[in-house]
Design an enzyme around this catalytic site. Structure first.
Site, PDB file in Angstrom:
ATOM      1  N   MET A   1       1.034  -1.376   0.125  1.00 21.54           N
ATOM      2  CA  MET A   1      -0.070  -0.017   0.038  1.00 21.54           C
ATOM      3  C   MET A   1       0.827   1.202  -0.104  1.00 21.54           C
ATOM      4  SD  MET A   1      -2.946  -1.366   2.672  1.00 21.54           S
ATOM      5  CE  MET A   1      -4.022   0.312   2.059  1.00 21.54           C
ATOM      6  N   SER A   2       0.918   1.877  -0.949  1.00 27.51           N
ATOM      7  CA  SER A   2       1.820   3.220  -1.238  1.00 27.51           C
ATOM      8  C   SER A   2       1.216   4.515  -0.637  1.00 27.51           C
ATOM      9  CB  SER A   2       2.004   3.253  -2.535  1.00 27.51           C
ATOM     10  OG  SER A   2       0.690   3.639  -3.136  1.00 27.51           O
ATOM     11  N   GLY A  26      -1.779   5.496  -2.205  1.00 28.04           N
ATOM     12  CA  GLY A  26      -2.469   6.209  -3.243  1.00 28.04           C
ATOM     13  C   GLY A  26      -3.937   5.396  -3.247  1.00 28.04           C
ATOM     14  N   ASP A  53      -5.125   3.607  -6.124  1.00 27.67           N
ATOM     15  CA  ASP A  53      -4.977   2.227  -6.604  1.00 27.67           C
ATOM     16  C   ASP A  53      -4.620   1.213  -5.716  1.00 27.67           C
ATOM     17  OD1 ASP A  53      -5.291   3.391  -9.309  1.00 27.67           O
ATOM     18  OD2 ASP A  53      -3.237   4.015  -9.383  1.00 27.67           O
ATOM     19  N   LEU A  93       6.213   0.207   2.253  1.00 26.02           N
ATOM     20  CA  LEU A  93       7.573   0.184   2.576  1.00 26.02           C
ATOM     21  C   LEU A  93       8.167   1.847   2.641  1.00 26.02           C
ATOM     22  CD1 LEU A  93       8.376  -1.810  -0.779  1.00 26.02           C
ATOM     23  CD2 LEU A  93       7.882  -2.391   1.661  1.00 26.02           C
ATOM     24  N   CYS A 106      13.363   0.340  -8.483  1.00 21.32           N
ATOM     25  CA  CYS A 106      12.627  -0.012  -6.934  1.00 21.32           C
ATOM     26  C   CYS A 106      11.627  -1.141  -7.148  1.00 21.32           C
ATOM     27  CB  CYS A 106      11.784   1.238  -6.925  1.00 21.32           C
ATOM     28  SG  CYS A 106      10.898   1.041  -5.101  1.00 21.32           S
ATOM     29  N   GLY A 146      -1.146  -2.108  -6.624  1.00 24.00           N
ATOM     30  CA  GLY A 146      -1.972  -1.506  -7.235  1.00 24.00           C
ATOM     31  C   GLY A 146      -1.913  -0.962  -8.628  1.00 24.00           C
ATOM     32  N   CYS A 198       9.988  10.021  -6.387  1.00 23.60           N
ATOM     33  CA  CYS A 198       9.468  10.046  -5.229  1.00 23.60           C
ATOM     34  C   CYS A 198      10.484  10.522  -4.346  1.00 23.60           C
ATOM     35  CB  CYS A 198       9.025   8.664  -4.543  1.00 23.60           C
ATOM     36  SG  CYS A 198      10.400   7.268  -4.333  1.00 23.60           S
TER      37      CYS A 198
END
Length: 350
Positions: A7-8, A10, A12, A32, A96, A120, A192
């Site tokens: 889960m970022s 975001g 999605d 992460l 990444c 996502g 990022c």
């Protein structure tokens, strides 16, 4: 099925977790922690971690933060700086994915006893054959199969991409209907770990020497201009390189760090018919190379138009001339007969 969802923060990945919960899976969210420095873009900010945690709370699933900042610096940030110092243009998102999201995170998934990993990404995995296939996402404008093109069949066998069957509008609608806090969050657009203020130049200046150089006309050998940072020039670039005597924008065709110069040409003369690729970087989804000279499709940037080519002695031979492509970029390979199916990838060599 016991599934770990990356889960970022975001929309999605939030919807990916939501869909898997609704399908009855035992879902755990993991974010992460990749970048220890300041960040206001992409998926590395404190706010992104907070958004991921809050969505996990809304979904009533366990949530953890995995600190991989040291590995991120080793495999992504340091190579990014070094590549620019060599006049190359790397793709940190792909590295990444290669080393962390589908390297270290898959190892963690297996070690902790999960059955699968989900993300996502807007791409699909087709499982109706003997081995899984990576396929473009339904939403062509948001397709991310390019940044996943280095994955192999073994990795795909434990990977789930729930939003690949949806358009971006459908993803946001799902999030809105369920009240997820990320429903209208803008998509991340930039690297990022680079702040929007200082930008790429400021980031590189803090970590390496910035080199001024001459702009040289490839056809005449004349010096036609100057740039104050060779490291910020990428092949195919037109911005900041001036115009020729006919008012046509010049195109960067070579960055020579040793001679401290950029070679430029006209748009027409800058086009190329072949590209060298690094043999060590070549990956095949099913581990079996395409035959030499077999036609396939390649995509050379995240959202560029695919082109047809053949692989001959570690060189991509194009059926029609293309614009210059910078060393360090990834070439994603797709099946000529099934142009949505990824078959492999490689990195463009110097």
């Amino acid at each position: 099925m016991k599934i770990m969802v990356a889960m970022s923060g975001g929309v999605d990945s939030s919807v990916a977790a939501s869909l898997l919960c609704e399908q009855g899976h035992d879902v755990t969210g993991v974010t992460l922690k990749l970048w220890d420095g300041p960040s206001d873009t992409g998926c590395c900010s404190v706010a992104d971690v907070d958004d991921a945690q809050r969505v996990a709370s809304q979904l009533k699933i366990p949530f953890h933060v995995a600190n991989m900042s040291e590995a991120f610096n080793t495999h992504v940030v340091e190579p990014y700086v070094e590549a620019h110092a060599q006049g190359q243009t790397p793709n940190p998102c792909i590295e990444c994915n290669r080393h962390l999201k589908f390297g270290s995170l898959l190892e963690m998934m297996d070690r902790l006893g999960f059955d699968a990993l989900a993300t996502g990404h807007h791409a699909r995995i087709r499982r109706d054959g003997a081995t899984p296939e990576l396929v473009r996402g339904v939403d062509n404008k948001k397709d991310q199969s390019y940044v996943l093109s280095m994955l192999n069949a073994q990795q795909l066998s434990v990977l789930h991409l729930p939003v690949g069957e949806m358009t971006k509008d459908e993803v946001r609608q799902h999030a809105l209907q369920r009240g997820l806090r990320t429903s209208m969050k803008p998509d991340s657009q930039d690297v990022c770990f680079i702040q929007s203020g200082p930008g790429r130049r400021g980031f590189l200046e803090d970590r390496s020497q910035i080199t001024p150089g001459h702009v040289v006309d490839r056809e005449t050998g004349d010096v036609v201009g100057e740039v104050d940072a060779l490291e910020l020039i990428t092949l195919g670039q037109r911005q900041g390189l001036g115009v020729d005597a006919e008012g046509i924008k010049r195109v960067a065709v070579k960055v020579d760090m040793k001679k401290k110069q950029i070679m430029v040409s006209t748009p027409e003369k800058s086009q190329i018919n072949e590209l060298s690729i690094s043999p060590d970087s070549i990956t095949w989804v099913h581990g079996v190379p395409l035959g030499e000279g077999v036609q396939f499709i390649t995509q050379l940037r995240a959202h560029s138009e695919p082109v047809t080519c053949r692989l001959v002695s570690n060189r991509l031979i194009f059926d029609a001339p293309i614009n210059p492509v910078a060393p360090g970029q990834t070439a994603a390979f797709y099946d000529a007969a099934q142009p949505d199916v990824v078959v492999g990838s490689a990195m463009v060599a110097v």
